[in-house]
Enzyme design. Structure first.
Site: not given
Lengths: 491, 472
Positions: A66, A69, A100, A199
């Site tokens: 999503c 994220a 991550r 992003h």
């Protein structure tokens, strides 16, 4: 690259058959939708138009994440001296907590907050009465407990946008009160259709709240920015080493082992080098438009692409850098040849199927080809049209290309094409291994790495060999086969 | 409050910082708790052929699957209906209906379990009505079994979600209780991160010769054999047993904080004879589990189990010098903490800090009673609703010898210079931890080995040559 021999024709047929078989199993509406996301490269590639960056089909088991994220997990997470508050219920921050592998230097809890989860842990009251007051108190507590934090980002989870909280106004007020940059990020998970919008939103929040907020030193002649290298397993460090060996100075990494100051002075470079185009092209384009900083996409996977990239980069600078780049290539290539001589005989002709995100579905193909391996399928979780435009020319005829692959499709494609190695994510890993097929996680490097640069390629080669040639796979079938199994005993 | 500008990171280790840290009211840092739908997913995996269906944002589904796959190192299958902005405005009914149709066609499950993310809960989606409409639109066959649960992430934690989902299964899919019930004991393990624990329960119940159903039983799903063939639905409690679940002769719950609502439902609403015991972790808790089963079913404890108990006792006497008087900090879910504490006290270990981010006041009280009942529990302090940043302050200001908890504890343990023995969920940095039971007498031996050998490893690694001895 184009290969129209009989082997390619056979591969085209095999791939097309796999696509047809999969589509036939879908209900009608889903079939129509999914048929636009699957294609096979053939000669002129008339049919290579792929639909992408649209909603996932409900119920098919997409791998996508999503917007949260994409923002918190990908873009903001590696900014180590900023505290990233997961604003909302506890889960999102919990699941993205140190999962991550953005390595970062610094003292944990003092000037490095990467392996943390800061959450406002919304309870029912916060949903009913709103979370703005609580957010204010939290921001004050952060400033008190973490005096070396250089800023705070507020990463919105789904409820924040749904209940109408005004985090922007809280951020403005508290930034003044605390004398700290506080960046509100509207990355609620329901926005957009994948990580990709996250992003973009994160890039925009950096543009609006961070970039050029400090003047910084004027750039030297060889100062570059490294954009979209998240330092997975130390990748950015390997890349940086390579660039600095070539005479360049890496002023900023966006975002891997990054400080807020790097982002604030990001506009003080001569050239931006982009590793992950998908997640960071927005800020690079902005810097180009606003500050006239050109950008260049680079690829540091495998000696062939490293060589190409170093020369492309050097061509943007003077003779000094061009000569240094050639020296670096000449220095490292003998070692690379030794690696290839050691591993290529063990990996020659092996077929690879990839399904990743960002840049890897196209960038890493060269590294496999350096080892004599062939990528027979590749695709992205959250790509846009420009990613596929960059991908199609890179792959051979017969390569299956897929967008937002479902678990169902992946299992069927792997079953139909029987690759020797699959590279995808944690959600796919154990499905594929249960099918008896070697697998490597290509988001996290399966907890190995780095894979970038001359430092990374030997590790990459070793890992792929280890996956494919492990003796473990030869033990899968029991010596007694089906015949001697007493089926009653299983119950 | 004004504080002097601290100069170094050592400030984080001071008493002053501890006070400041414990004075915070709203900020939560490194909590050891996940959200409800993760627990619901785990519960749903425990029914044979059940496909978990997440009503809400698809990112949540990705997060749950990632987290569980990292812990179990196994495939975790679950779908979502990918609600986005338009669903936030109009509700997620279209997503749910299309999602059910696709998931049913593609994955051919025997049943599905629908549960919600916070997005669906905030906008107030009526999943029951949506499901009825899905059936009307032939997205699913009329009689296809679907369980429903509301699992808002802003209430409770993953253990609440496990509980709500289990209650959802019972409410939606179990047939009403008849007068003549069959003689089958239903055993509910609770949120348990160890498939080996579930197998251990079954092994012991088989020894006792009890007719039972373990529910939910995901041991075969999160610990499936590699045969070269992927099976999306490799096992679990069968639908036939779920359908008959309210006709049980009795219920035995092996955890209470992760099963509260379900326990109440079978005991108080359905009026089924119900017992609840602490997780069978340690000798006494295992004794209690077995005697309770024996009492409920009229079975006798076989000699083989008595021999097993004796072997565990033998392991305990052999190893007690390595645990006795050692000081421990523990964190995790309430039920598992009660079991671990009981076990440590039996061994003469000294629990000092016991922290549960998702523990209630009732849990704190139960834990304090347990501690007070033993001379080794006098130092023990219980912290509920606290997080691992609190724990770090505790470890630095009141040192202990070892930390027990999940992998997230490694940062605090490192700062305190003590070993972390990994117990609970998730364990993401060691292999095969979930394949060894920590319950039953076998679990006693495993835990003793883990803890004692970790101390002994450290002793060897840190010994100078003069003290580097062959005998330990």
């Amino acid at each position: 690259m184009e290969n129209t021999g009989p082997a390619a024709v056979a591969q085209i047929e095999l791939s097309q058959k796999a696509v047809e078989e999969v589509l036939n199993l879908y209900p009608e509406k889903a079939r129509k939708n999914r048929s636009q996301h699957l294609t096979v490269k053939d000669g002129d590639c008339a049919g290579c138009q792929l639909k992408s960056n649209v909603k996932s089909v409900p119920g098919v088991m997409t791998s996508r994440g999503c917007a949260y994220a994409g923002s918190k997990g990908v873009v903001w997470g590696p900014v180590k001296d900023v505290i990233h508050l997961s604003h909302g219920p506890v889960g999102c921050g919990y699941y993205s907590w140190a999962t991550r592998r953005n390595l970062a230097e610094g003292t944990i809890g003092w000037d490095n907050f990467v392996p943390f989860q800061f959450t406002s842990d919304f309870q029912e009251n916060d949903i009913v009465y709103g979370g703005d007051k609580k957010l204010e108190r939290i921001l004050r507590e952060i400033a008190q407990l973490f005096p070396r934090a250089q800023g705070i980002s507020i990463q919105s989870e789904c409820p924040v946008g749904l209940i109408g909280d005004d985090i922007e106004s809280v951020a403005r007020r508290l930034a003044k009160e605390l004398g700290l940059p506080i960046i509100p990020v509207r990355c609620e998970g329901f926005r957009g259709i994948s990580q990709s919008l996250g992003h973009h939103i994160a890039n925009d929040s950096i543009r609006d709240h961070v970039l050029a907020k400090k003047q910084g030193e004027p750039p030297g002649p060889y100062d570059v920015g490294l954009i979209g290298d998240y330092n997975i397993g130390g990748d950015a460090w390997a890349t940086k080493k390579l660039l600095e060996e070539s005479g360049l100075k890496v002023r900023h990494v966006w975002t891997g082992d990054s400080s807020l100051e790097m982002l604030q002075t990001g506009h003080r470079v001569q050239l931006n080098l982009i590793h992950c185009y998908r997640s960071m092209n927005y800020i690079a384009r902005h810097m180009e438009e606003t500050y006239g900083i050109p950008w260049l996409e680079v690829n540091f996977f495998g000696p062939t692409k490293i060589r190409e990239s170093l020369r492309q980069i050097a061509a943007r600078f003077d003779r000094t850098i061009q000569e240094r780049a050639e020296e670096v290539i000449a220095k490292h290539e003998p070692e690379m040849s030794r690696i290839i001589a050691a591993y290529r005989p063990r990996l020659e002709g092996k077929k690879v199927l990839l399904y990743v995100g960002g840049l890897r579905p196209r960038h890493i193909i060269g590294a496999y080809e350096d080892l004599g391996m062939q990528v027979i399928g590749t695709g992205y979780e959250f790509a846009h049209g420009d990613d596929y435009e960059r991908t199609v020319p890179r792959v051979q005829d017969g390569t299956l290309i897929y967008d937002d692959l479902s678990a169902f499709e992946m299992e069927n494609f792997v079953d139909g094409l029987r690759p020797d190695l699959v590279g995808a994510g944690i959600k796919e890993k154990y499905v594929i291994e249960k099918m008896g097929i070697p697998f490597r996680q290509m988001h996290s490097w399966d907890y190995s790495g780095p894979y970038h640069g001359y430092e990374g390629f030997p590790i990459f080669a070793r890992d792929m060999d280890m996956a494919i040639n492990s003796p473990v796979w030869s033990l899968l079938a029991s010596p007694w086969g089906e015949k001697l199994v007493d089926k009653n005993r299983l119950d | 409050m004004s504080i002097p500008a601290p100069l170094t990171a050592d400030w984080l280790k001071t008493e002053e910082y501890r006070e400041l840290n414990f004075a915070r009211r709203d900020l939560v840092i490194n909590p050891a708790k996940a959200c409800q739908p993760l627990g619901a997913l785990v519960c749903a995996l425990g029914f044979d052929g059940c496909l978990p269906f997440i009503h809400g944002s698809q990112g949540c589904a990705a997060y749950f699957r990632n987290s569980l796959s990292r812990h179990y190192r196994e495939p975790i299958s679950a779908v979502s209906d990918s609600m986005t902005e338009d669903a936030a405005v109009f509700g997620g009914q279209n997503n749910l209906i299309e999602g059910l149709r696709n998931a049913h066609t593609l994955y051919k499950p025997k049943m599905m379990a629908i549960f919600t993310t916070c997005m669906a809960e905030v906008i107030g989606d009526d999943i029951k009505a949506y499901l009825e409409n899905a059936r009307k639109q032939n997205a699913l066959p009329e009689d296809f079994p679907v369980a429903l649960a509301h699992t808002p992430s802003f209430k409770g934690s993953h253990i609440t979600g496990y509980d709500n989902m289990l209650k959802g299964f019972l409410e939606t899919l179990a047939e009403p209780r008849r007068h003549s019930t069959h003689l089958r004991l239903y055993v509910v393990p609770g949120f348990d991160p160890y498939p080996a624990n579930l197998r251990e329960y079954k092994r012991l119940l088989n020894y006792l010769g009890v007719t039972y159903t373990l529910m939910p039983d995901y041991s075969d799903v999160v610990d499936a054999p590699n045969t070269g063939e992927f099976k999306m639905f490799p096992g679990g409690t069968p639908f036939s047993a779920l359908r008959e679940a309210l006709n049980a002769s009795g219920y035995l719950f092996l955890q209470t904080y992760s099963t509260q609502a379900s326990l109440k439902f079978v005991k108080n609403v359905q009026k089924i004879p119900t017992e609840a015991v602490p997780i069978p972790l340690g000798i006494r808790n295992t004794d209690r589990f077995l005697t309770t089963v024996a009492d409920m079913t009229g079975r006798r404890i076989p000699a083989e189990i008595t021999a097993e108990r004796g072997r565990a006792l033998d392991a305990a006497t052999d190893a007690h010098p390595y645990l006795h008087g050692k000081r421990f900090a523990l964190f995790g879910d309430p039920d598992i903490l009660l079991g671990l504490t009981s076990f440590l006290l039996e061994m003469g270990g000294v629990p000092v800090h016991i922290l549960s981010s998702n523990g209630s006041q009732a849990f704190a009280k139960e834990m304090e009673d347990l501690l007070h009942a033993s001379p080794y529990g006098r130092e023990g302090k219980v912290y509920v609703g606290k997080d691992l940043w609190h724990l770090r302050s505790l470890l630095l200001s009141e040192p202990v010898d070892m930390l027990l908890g999940d992998s997230h504890g490694k940062y605090a343990a490192r700062d305190a210079g003590i070993p972390l023995v990994r117990v609970g969920f998730p364990v993401t940095d060691r292999v095969n931890v979930h394949r060894y039971p920590i319950v039953g007498y076998a679990g006693v031996i495993n835990l003793i080995s883990l803890i004692a050998n970790t101390f002994l490893e450290d002793k060897d690694r840190n010994a100078d040559e003069a003290h580097f001895e062959l005998l330990r």
